[in-house]
Design a protein around this motif. Structure first.
Motif, PDB file in Angstrom:
ATOM      1  N   GLN A  32       7.782 -17.497  40.496  1.00 34.65           N
ATOM      2  CA  GLN A  32       8.829 -17.506  41.514  1.00 34.65           C
ATOM      3  C   GLN A  32       9.091 -16.109  42.067  1.00 34.65           C
ATOM      4  N   ASP A  33       8.877 -15.100  41.243  1.00 36.37           N
ATOM      5  CA  ASP A  33       9.011 -13.718  41.713  1.00 36.37           C
ATOM      6  C   ASP A  33       7.994 -13.442  42.811  1.00 36.37           C
ATOM      7  N   GLU A  34       6.764 -13.856  42.598  1.00 33.43           N
ATOM      8  CA  GLU A  34       5.719 -13.653  43.603  1.00 33.43           C
ATOM      9  C   GLU A  34       6.003 -14.458  44.870  1.00 33.43           C
ATOM     10  N   ALA A  35       6.534 -15.660  44.712  1.00 31.04           N
ATOM     11  CA  ALA A  35       6.881 -16.485  45.870  1.00 31.04           C
ATOM     12  C   ALA A  35       7.990 -15.823  46.688  1.00 31.04           C
ATOM     13  N   THR A  36       8.948 -15.206  46.000  1.00 33.84           N
ATOM     14  CA  THR A  36      10.037 -14.509  46.684  1.00 33.84           C
ATOM     15  C   THR A  36       9.508 -13.303  47.447  1.00 33.84           C
ATOM     16  N   LYS A  37       8.600 -12.565  46.848  1.00 30.82           N
ATOM     17  CA  LYS A  37       8.005 -11.410  47.519  1.00 30.82           C
ATOM     18  C   LYS A  37       7.199 -11.837  48.743  1.00 30.82           C
ATOM     19  N   ALA A  38       6.515 -12.973  48.628  1.00 32.57           N
ATOM     20  CA  ALA A  38       5.735 -13.473  49.764  1.00 32.57           C
ATOM     21  C   ALA A  38       6.660 -13.882  50.910  1.00 32.57           C
ATOM     22  N   ALA A  39       7.766 -14.518  50.580  1.00 27.45           N
ATOM     23  CA  ALA A  39       8.735 -14.910  51.606  1.00 27.45           C
ATOM     24  C   ALA A  39       9.356 -13.679  52.254  1.00 27.45           C
ATOM     25  N   TRP A  40       9.604 -12.650  51.459  1.00 29.76           N
ATOM     26  CA  TRP A  40      10.148 -11.391  51.970  1.00 29.76           C
ATOM     27  C   TRP A  40       9.149 -10.724  52.921  1.00 29.76           C
ATOM     28  N   ALA A  41       7.873 -10.779  52.578  1.00 30.69           N
ATOM     29  CA  ALA A  41       6.837 -10.202  53.434  1.00 30.69           C
ATOM     30  C   ALA A  41       6.801 -10.899  54.787  1.00 30.69           C
ATOM     31  N   GLU A  42       7.057 -12.196  54.804  1.00 27.95           N
ATOM     32  CA  GLU A  42       7.066 -12.932  56.069  1.00 27.95           C
ATOM     33  C   GLU A  42       8.266 -12.534  56.925  1.00 27.95           C
ATOM     34  N   VAL A  43       9.395 -12.265  56.292  1.00 26.40           N
ATOM     35  CA  VAL A  43      10.561 -11.767  57.034  1.00 26.40           C
ATOM     36  C   VAL A  43      10.204 -10.437  57.703  1.00 26.40           C
ATOM     37  N   GLN A  44       9.604  -9.533  56.946  1.00 22.66           N
ATOM     38  CA  GLN A  44       9.200  -8.243  57.495  1.00 22.66           C
ATOM     39  C   GLN A  44       8.189  -8.418  58.631  1.00 22.66           C
ATOM     40  N   ASN A  45       7.283  -9.360  58.475  1.00 23.11           N
ATOM     41  CA  ASN A  45       6.273  -9.624  59.491  1.00 23.11           C
ATOM     42  C   ASN A  45       6.908 -10.027  60.807  1.00 23.11           C
ATOM     43  N   GLN A  46       7.920 -10.888  60.753  1.00 20.86           N
ATOM     44  CA  GLN A  46       8.577 -11.348  61.968  1.00 20.86           C
ATOM     45  C   GLN A  46       9.427 -10.250  62.606  1.00 20.86           C
ATOM     46  N   TYR A  47      10.068  -9.434  61.782  1.00 17.96           N
ATOM     47  CA  TYR A  47      10.824  -8.311  62.328  1.00 17.96           C
ATOM     48  C   TYR A  47       9.886  -7.319  63.006  1.00 17.96           C
ATOM     49  N   ARG A 149      14.025 -15.987  57.365  1.00 22.66           N
ATOM     50  CA  ARG A 149      15.167 -15.599  56.529  1.00 22.66           C
ATOM     51  C   ARG A 149      15.691 -16.784  55.739  1.00 22.66           C
ATOM     52  N   ARG A 150      15.712 -17.958  56.357  1.00 24.07           N
ATOM     53  CA  ARG A 150      16.151 -19.163  55.641  1.00 24.07           C
ATOM     54  C   ARG A 150      15.218 -19.477  54.484  1.00 24.07           C
ATOM     55  N   ASP A 151      13.907 -19.433  54.747  1.00 22.26           N
ATOM     56  CA  ASP A 151      12.930 -19.717  53.696  1.00 22.26           C
ATOM     57  C   ASP A 151      13.021 -18.691  52.566  1.00 22.26           C
ATOM     58  N   TYR A 152      13.230 -17.434  52.946  1.00 21.39           N
ATOM     59  CA  TYR A 152      13.378 -16.392  51.929  1.00 21.39           C
ATOM     60  C   TYR A 152      14.608 -16.658  51.067  1.00 21.39           C
ATOM     61  N   ASN A 153      15.732 -16.978  51.701  1.00 19.87           N
ATOM     62  CA  ASN A 153      16.956 -17.235  50.934  1.00 19.87           C
ATOM     63  C   ASN A 153      16.784 -18.399  49.969  1.00 19.87           C
ATOM     64  N   GLU A 154      16.109 -19.446  50.422  1.00 21.29           N
ATOM     65  CA  GLU A 154      15.889 -20.605  49.555  1.00 21.29           C
ATOM     66  C   GLU A 154      15.013 -20.227  48.361  1.00 21.29           C
ATOM     67  N   THR A 155      13.951 -19.454  48.625  1.00 18.28           N
ATOM     68  CA  THR A 155      13.051 -19.042  47.550  1.00 18.28           C
ATOM     69  C   THR A 155      13.758 -18.091  46.581  1.00 18.28           C
ATOM     70  N   ALA A 156      14.519 -17.139  47.137  1.00 18.62           N
ATOM     71  CA  ALA A 156      15.240 -16.181  46.297  1.00 18.62           C
ATOM     72  C   ALA A 156      16.320 -16.871  45.473  1.00 18.62           C
ATOM     73  N   GLN A 157      16.992 -17.840  46.068  1.00 16.10           N
ATOM     74  CA  GLN A 157      18.037 -18.565  45.331  1.00 16.10           C
ATOM     75  C   GLN A 157      17.438 -19.329  44.151  1.00 16.10           C
ATOM     76  N   LYS A 158      16.280 -19.930  44.369  1.00 17.83           N
ATOM     77  CA  LYS A 158      15.597 -20.654  43.294  1.00 17.83           C
ATOM     78  C   LYS A 158      15.210 -19.687  42.178  1.00 17.83           C
ATOM     79  N   TYR A 159      14.697 -18.537  42.559  1.00 18.21           N
ATOM     80  CA  TYR A 159      14.297 -17.516  41.588  1.00 18.21           C
ATOM     81  C   TYR A 159      15.509 -17.010  40.810  1.00 18.21           C
ATOM     82  N   ASN A 160      16.605 -16.717  41.520  1.00 22.96           N
ATOM     83  CA  ASN A 160      17.818 -16.216  40.859  1.00 22.96           C
ATOM     84  C   ASN A 160      18.386 -17.248  39.885  1.00 22.96           C
ATOM     85  N   THR A 161      18.311 -18.520  40.272  1.00 28.88           N
ATOM     86  CA  THR A 161      18.795 -19.580  39.390  1.00 28.88           C
ATOM     87  C   THR A 161      17.964 -19.655  38.119  1.00 28.88           C
TER      88      THR A 161
END
Length: 212
Positions: A32-47, A149-161
């Motif tokens: 889940q850590d890697e999934a969160t980092k991948a989602a974060w990378a996509e946020v950066q990509n769009q910005y 950002r929505r996908d990142y938040n969902e992935t990060a929330q799952k990881y944090n849980t």
């Protein structure tokens, strides 16, 4: 023969231990850590995609609305600020860095909104094909940013849980004790306030008071 049996028994033991560990969730946290980092990378990509569009947009508007120099300068400065903030995988677990990055991007969003409103005052700009194409691309990018950002938040929330719930918390406190919870994107103060919409005509300007 005995050596073969012992070797086979050891292999079977290792395999059973590996299967047992996998079944009890030891791999969940890093996965889940890697999934969160991948989602974060996509946020950066769009910005970054948005930042790449801004110079062309500014150049197009400048040719039609040179007198809007103040807004154009703000957009250029906001883009520079947003792209100069240094980010990496560790940013998502550092509240200060995460907030700095998010604030810089939100500032760029705000001034871009003002830049887009300029078209209403310049009919020639409003009909310019380059501007319309850039506007369309930016609108699409803003939608992609929202989704990322929505996908990142969902992935990060799952990881944090996972870091805080049983039985995975046992691994979080032992094997993965260095893992930190991921930060979440939050709506800005301006976004949380409902916009005021009024169709009433603007009041006429008051006449100057007569000289005494």
């Amino acid at each position: 023969m005995n050596r073969f049996v012992k070797t086979a028994a050891r292999i079977a033991l290792v395999a059973s231990l590996a299967a047992g560990l996998a079944g009890c969730g030891v791999n969940t946290i890093p996965t889940q850590d890697e999934a969160t980092k991948a989602a974060w990378a996509e946020v950066q990509n769009q910005y970054q995609r948005r930042a790449d569009l801004v110079p062309n947009l500014v150049a197009t508007v400048k040719g039609y609305a040179a007198q809007e120099k103040g807004v154009l300068v703000e957009v250029t400065e906001a883009r520079a600020s947003a792209t100069q903030v240094k980010v990496d995988a560790s940013t998502i677990t550092d509240p200060a860095q995460f907030q700095q990055y998010s604030a810089a991007q939100d500032k760029l969003s705000g001034v871009l909104g003002r830049l887009m409103m300029i078209q209403e005052n310049y009919p020639d700009l409003k009909s310019n094909q380059n501007f319309m194409a850039l506007q369309s691309q930016l609108e699409g990018t803003e939608n992609r940013i929202t989704i990322a950002r929505r996908d990142y938040n969902e992935t990060a929330q799952k990881y944090n849980t996972t870091l805080r719930t049983f039985p995975s918390i046992l691994w979080a406190k032992t094997v993965y004790s260095s893992q930190k919870p991921a930060q979440l994107f939050q709506a800005t103060a301006a976004a949380q306030a409902a916009p005021t919409v009024s169709f009433d005509p603007a009041p006429p300007a008051s006449a100057p008071a007569p000289a005494q």
